[in-house]
Design an enzyme around this catalytic site. Structure first.
Site, PDB file in Angstrom:
ATOM      1  N   LYS A 178       0.846  -1.198   0.000  1.00  0.00           N
ATOM      2  CA  LYS A 178       0.000   0.000   0.000  1.00  0.00           C
ATOM      3  C   LYS A 178       0.878   1.243   0.000  1.00  0.00           C
ATOM      4  O   LYS A 178       1.999   1.226   0.506  1.00  0.00           O
ATOM      5  CB  LYS A 178      -0.975   0.015   1.189  1.00  0.00           C
ATOM      6  CG  LYS A 178      -0.371   0.092   2.550  1.00  0.00           C
ATOM      7  CD  LYS A 178      -0.476   1.357   3.359  1.00  0.00           C
ATOM      8  CE  LYS A 178      -1.245   2.469   2.784  1.00  0.00           C
ATOM      9  NZ  LYS A 178      -0.916   3.743   3.525  1.00  0.00           N
ATOM     10  N   THR A 189       5.295   6.197   4.138  1.00  0.00           N
ATOM     11  CA  THR A 189       4.076   5.488   4.570  1.00  0.00           C
ATOM     12  C   THR A 189       3.708   4.457   3.568  1.00  0.00           C
ATOM     13  O   THR A 189       2.932   4.668   2.667  1.00  0.00           O
ATOM     14  CB  THR A 189       2.854   6.359   4.757  1.00  0.00           C
ATOM     15  OG1 THR A 189       3.167   7.332   5.696  1.00  0.00           O
ATOM     16  CG2 THR A 189       1.671   5.559   5.297  1.00  0.00           C
ATOM     17  N   GLU A 275      -0.749  10.030  -4.221  1.00  0.00           N
ATOM     18  CA  GLU A 275      -1.893  10.924  -3.997  1.00  0.00           C
ATOM     19  C   GLU A 275      -1.969  12.003  -5.076  1.00  0.00           C
ATOM     20  O   GLU A 275      -1.071  12.818  -5.215  1.00  0.00           O
ATOM     21  CB  GLU A 275      -1.801  11.559  -2.619  1.00  0.00           C
ATOM     22  CG  GLU A 275      -2.209  10.569  -1.525  1.00  0.00           C
ATOM     23  CD  GLU A 275      -1.938  11.098  -0.138  1.00  0.00           C
ATOM     24  OE1 GLU A 275      -1.185  12.084   0.009  1.00  0.00           O
ATOM     25  OE2 GLU A 275      -2.482  10.511   0.820  1.00  0.00           O
TER      26      GLU A 275
END
Lengths: 406, 406
Positions: A178, A189, A275
């Protein structure tokens, strides 16, 4: 010729692995807990965030993986259990305990990972009952659900499996990962979990994971922020029954190649799903004095907000690319460097003799409409090459990260 | 009590300086050439971009300032004369020559600066006639026009003057500057020109400019990109007739303080006018083991896209702030660090014991509406403090840099 086969599989494709992905209620509706379990105790290796502020699950997992063996990985999404103090640490420990009980294994053989919001205590009642639910749901076909349940702001699942023949045995490697913000070299992250039924020596596995991560996960960047929670963890349960792999094994290169492929594939998928990303950018730096310098230049280009916004604007701004190479700290001769920009089909030389080449604006405009772009930099200082991957910087990145409350 | 007076002046406020700002035609309508001249040869000091790819005017100016004396500064905006090869270098040399002819001085006493688009040759016919126009327009009241003509995407002029008494003589320092993207520590696309009528020793001036720049211009960041063209240049013509300033002068501290004020003021104005900026953010790091570590932490926070977008979204995301401290590379105890967030009126403690303090969301929401915000980090590792300044990351930043062609 590839010495391995890529197929539509995941972490439950290798022999002796089960997984599940369930909704336990940290998130409103989406799946938010993943469990991966090996039928037998597995050789294990991990690499973790380099952030000084590291989350409780990272601390616990680092400790548990020291033995070189684990049997299960438990992951929740929606809450990072980071910056949660002693309570957070105790919660992470408790998660390993509850997981171990449900699977009848040792808590020290459990790796725990969390991803999501920072600074909010985990809702432990939900988590505890959730673990039991996840354990019940374990299945040899659970890999896809597992890939889904680790996602946060990601828009697509990231999973892969490959098959390679070692000692005439079928060896399989599977992986899920992820992203998708806070992605930057040195574990951002980002979570990635790899399973394999290969038999492999523990210290060799750890070393292989380290060198592979440095060339894959640590060469991607979305926004330059390194998170508190990242980890890549691999379990090798030996059920393929090959001769134990080490640097001395005659067929080890085949395995290394396949393992590298799986990790590079997942790393690239993470940036592609960065993103707000609208463009995927590969940077290849060639003819560098050292591999490290080549990596530094690649990262400098990929981290530049000005380069990233230029790609978003489909502007072939070679000046910004050259500028970002210039402040990387790496030595080179401005007059000798060459820079190419292109895509799969075509590369255009955009910088030569420290200047723009006067390429056709029209050809460039067309090229910049591609979703996948490539920059190649020829440093002409040596023989080493490195690659890195990133994405553009869009309105949506600002929206996702700056205005999510509205 | 301040030992100096700030007043509404600029680079022509000190005795014996003239300046002009004119439109010569590199830009469509806006002023695009600035000339600053001292009546007499002046002591001079400069700091320049650290980018390996440095523009032709930087190369020429570095060479000319080596003597420690210059008499004029010529600046064009709209075109950076960067990445323009040998032709660009010859053009920069020619600019110093034409300027020198117009002013009847030595070409080696001219500093040349350019800012604007990279990689496009300067339109030299326009520049040459422009220099003559700028020379004719020189005036003891030309400082304001000069401040205007160095701007690119800046939205406001940046100018200041201060007065300080040394040896019972009135000593004046004036300054002008431009931003506004590509601003990052170590000289970003940023020009700053300081004039003073102080009598000052050359080596002391150079050293003072270096230490001051490290605490002012090198502590601001807009987007983390260091440009090819930056410079800060100071001219001191001695016409105030004080005893020559050096570290030994009994009143030197007064001058240092005033000089620092001028440069900090301009540096802060640059970030306040950063591309697309809606918030001005000051970071103060206290109780650090070293000044350098304090600076590193401040820069790490100010450079984080996630922190920047959070401020744009008026979100008190202490987790992102703590995270950006964590990956700065500086050693500290997560459990001991304290972080405060606030504005001029009020500071709220947001991190304690490595966790959020559970501050009032309502109070925070109100506070985050301020245009000027402050973060204070108490590292608790020593006694050193440092400050830095930055801004948020907005849709407009992406628009200005990514979609300017549309």
């Amino acid at each position: 010729m590839k010495k391995f086969e890529v197929f539509n599989g995941d972490i439950t494709s290798p022999k002796g692995f089960q997984a599940s992905g369930v909704h336990i209620g940290i998130k409103k509706k989406k799946k938010d807990m993943t469990l991966i379990a090996s039928d037998v105790l597995a050789e294990a290796a991990g690499v973790f965030t380099t952030n000084k502020v590291c989350a409780a699950p990272v601390l616990v997992s680092k400790e548990n993986i020291k033995s070189g063996k684990i049997q299960a990985i438990i992951v929740n999404s929606g809450n990072a259990n980071a910056c949660t103090g002693e309570e957070g640490y105790q919660n992470a420990l408790k998660i390993t305990k509850v997981t171990a009980e449900a699977l009848h294994i040792d808590p020290a053989d459990v790796v725990v990972a969390s991803t999501g919001i920072i600074g909010v205590p985990l809702p432990m009642d939900i988590v505890v009952s959730g673990i039991k639910k996840a354990a019940k749901a374990l299945s040899p076909k659970g890999g896809e659900a597992a890939a889904e349940a680790i996602l946060t702001t990601d828009t697509i699942e990231k999973k892969i499996a490959v098959e390679v023949e070692i000692d005439s045995k079928k060896v399989t490697i599977g992986g899920i990962a992820k992203g998708s913000g806070m992605i930057h070299p040195n574990m951002a992250t980002m979570l990635s979990f790899i399973t394999t039924d290969a038999k492999i020596k523990g210290d060799f596995l750890q070393q292989l994971l380290k060198t592979t991560s440095d060339k894959t996960y640590n060469m991607i960047t979305v926004d330059g922020d390194t998170s508190t929670n990242d980890m890549v963890c691999v379990m090798a349960n030996g059920m393929a029954n090959n001769e134990a792999l080490s640097q001395e094994h005659p067929e080890v290169e085949k395995f290394i190649e396949a393992f590298h492929y799986v990790n590079e594939y997942l790393a690239k998928k993470i940036v592609q799903d960065g993103e707000g990303a609208t463009k995927f950018i590969e940077v290849e730096v060639i003819n560098s004095r050292s591999f490290k310098e080549a990596q530094t230049v690649a990262k400098s280009i990929l981290s530049s907000n000005l380069v990233k916004t230029a790609f978003f604007g489909e502007d072939g701004n070679w000046g910004r690319i050259l500028c970002s190479i210039g402040y990387s700290g790496v030595e080179f001769e401005v007059d000798e460097i060459e820079v190419f920009l292109g895509n799969k089909e075509k590369m255009i030389k955009i910088v030569e003799n420290g200047q723009g080449t006067g390429f056709s604006e029209e050809a460039m405009e067309k090229l910049l409409k591609s979703k996948k772009l490539k920059i190649m930099v020829d440093l002409k200082t040596g023989k080493e090459n490195a690659k890195g991957w990133g994405c553009d910087l869009s309105y949506d990145y600002v929206k996702i990260n700056g205005a999510y409350r509205t």
